[in-house]
Write an enzyme that holds these catalytic residues in place. Structure first.
Site, short mmCIF file in Angstrom:
data_model
loop_
_atom_site.label_atom_id
_atom_site.label_comp_id
_atom_site.label_asym_id
_atom_site.label_seq_id
_atom_site.Cartn_x
_atom_site.Cartn_y
_atom_site.Cartn_z
N PRO A 128 66.82 106.13 -18.87
CG PRO A 128 67.32 105.43 -16.68
CD PRO A 128 67.94 105.62 -18.03
N GLY A 131 64.30 108.87 -24.23
CA GLY A 131 63.70 107.85 -25.07
C GLY A 131 63.56 108.34 -26.48
CG HIS A 339 38.96 85.53 -29.36
ND1 HIS A 339 39.44 85.98 -30.57
CD2 HIS A 339 39.46 84.28 -29.18
CE1 HIS A 339 40.22 85.04 -31.09
NE2 HIS A 339 40.24 84.00 -30.29
CD GLU A 364 63.62 98.54 -33.10
OE1 GLU A 364 63.88 98.96 -34.24
OE2 GLU A 364 63.75 97.35 -32.76
#
Length: 380
Positions: A128, A131, A339, A364
């Site tokens: 938490p 990172g 689109h 990652e």
């Protein structure tokens, strides 16, 4: 230099593409809707050598190289990035540390069953409050006789909610920043190891991602990867390096899917009396997208070849992830623009790739971290 795939590579690509279209594609809608991964795919993929294509045939792998793995990753992500992610975690993060650094006992008990699809693994690094700064993890592993007692929390763990084992990064010596980390194999059902919750994500919904908690979790000392305390951070770094090349193939697969969907839509959508692919603005966008996809694929495969040849790719690996992940955002944005309003509707698959692909500059190793690593490697 020869940039052509070998005949063996081409045969593998055709086989894994057929597997993706026949075995994976029919399961996508339900997996996305329920946020439940179709676990039967681990065994089905393993039986054909697709689950862990880079490991030796003798232990159930495909006997290929890094390019082989990249082909697998590209083709599966072309079908669905979420399902591909769970299978990718098995072929890389959850097995590579054991393959490269594990004991024979660990390989027999965990690696071989994982390669053969009989056990599902996961990799617990992120916390938490840790990172990008992985060396700041707080999880501790304290030696107590023939065991280590682990305390800590891991988050954003792919396959975490249903894994049979998780490779956990923990400090055995917190006084040594980074260097004092070790990796431990923690099995499902070990007292003190719980899945706190399954996380609800905006994209990649067919992955089951969890928060894992370890409270006085006692694991045998033999489950530590490596022969001594310390050195786990180097094991993590090498594992992530391989994964950054793999991410190039992941981004390429999603970009290829977006291109194919957008070309198809542009041919079918009629405005002002003609298909919108006939308008120069759209044709130019599509031409640029096709060019970028080709460059992404070529660079990824070049670095994959370098990695398999034993060359130093500590600079090129992060470059692959940075380049392909950032370029993918432009490709997906252009796809959504072509689109128009329909791209924003849930019934059109392009929105799923758009949501899924947004994650790739974060997970990652963020793009910012890749830039830091590259600059350091170049001496800047």
């Amino acid at each position: 230099m020869d940039f052509e795939l070998t005949d063996e590579n081409k045969m593998f690509r055709e086989a894994i593409r057929n597997f993706g279209e026949k075995e994976v594609a029919p399961l996508v809608e339900e997996a996305e809707e329920t946020n439940i991964f179709p676990k039967q795919l681990f065994k089905k993929a393993a039986d054909q050598g697709f689950l862990c294509p880079r490991y030796p045939v003798e232990i159930g792998g495909g006997g290929g190289d890094k390019i082989t793995e990249c082909i697998m990753v590209e083709e599966l992500n072309r079908v669905n990035p979420g399902i591909a992610s769970s299978l990718m975690a098995q072929s890389g993060l959850a097995t590579q540390p054991i393959y490269n650094y594990g004991s024979e006992k660990q390989k027999q008990d965990f690696l071989i069953p994982a390669v053969q699809g009989d056990k599902v693994g996961s990799f617990g690094l992120t916390e938490p409050n840790a990172g990008s700064d992985a060396a700041s993890i707080k999880t501790r592993a304290v030696r107590d006789g023939d065991s280590y007692v682990i305390n800590g929390t891991k988050i954003f763990i792919t396959n975490g909610p249903f894994c049979d084992y998780v490779i956990v990064a923990a400090y055995t010596d917190p006084a040594k920043r980074g260097v004092g980390i070790n990796l431990f194999i923690v099995e499902k059902g070990t007292p003190g190891f719980t899945v706190a919750r399954k996380l609800d994500k905006v994209g990649n919904r067919s992955i089951e991602t969890g928060e894992l908690v370890f409270e006085d979790c006692r694991v045998p000392a033999k489950n530590m990867i490596g022969e001594k305390e310390g050195g786990g951070f180097a094991q993590i770094t090498e594992t992530l390096l391989s994964g950054r090349i793999t991410y190039g193939a992941r981004c390429t697969g999603v970009a290829q899917a977006a291109l194919e969907l957008t070309v198809q839509y542009a041919k079918e959508r009629v405005q002002f009396g003609k298909p919108i692919i006939k308008f120069q603005a759209n044709r130019f966008k599509l031409a640029e997208m096709a060019t970028n996809v080709d460059v992404m694929r070529t660079y990824t495969y070049r670095v994959a070849w370098m990695y398999s040849a034993g060359k130093d790719v500590h600079t090129e690996g992060p470059m692959v992830k940075l380049f392909t992940a950032e370029l993918l955002q432009k490709i997906l944005s252009d796809s959504m623009q072509i689109h128009g309003g329909y791209g924003y509707m849930m019934e059109y698959p392009i929105q799923r790739f758009w949501r899924d692909g947004r994650l790739f500059t974060i997970t990652e190793g963020t793009s910012e971290i890749q830039r830091l690593v590259i600059a350091k490697q170049l001496g800047y």
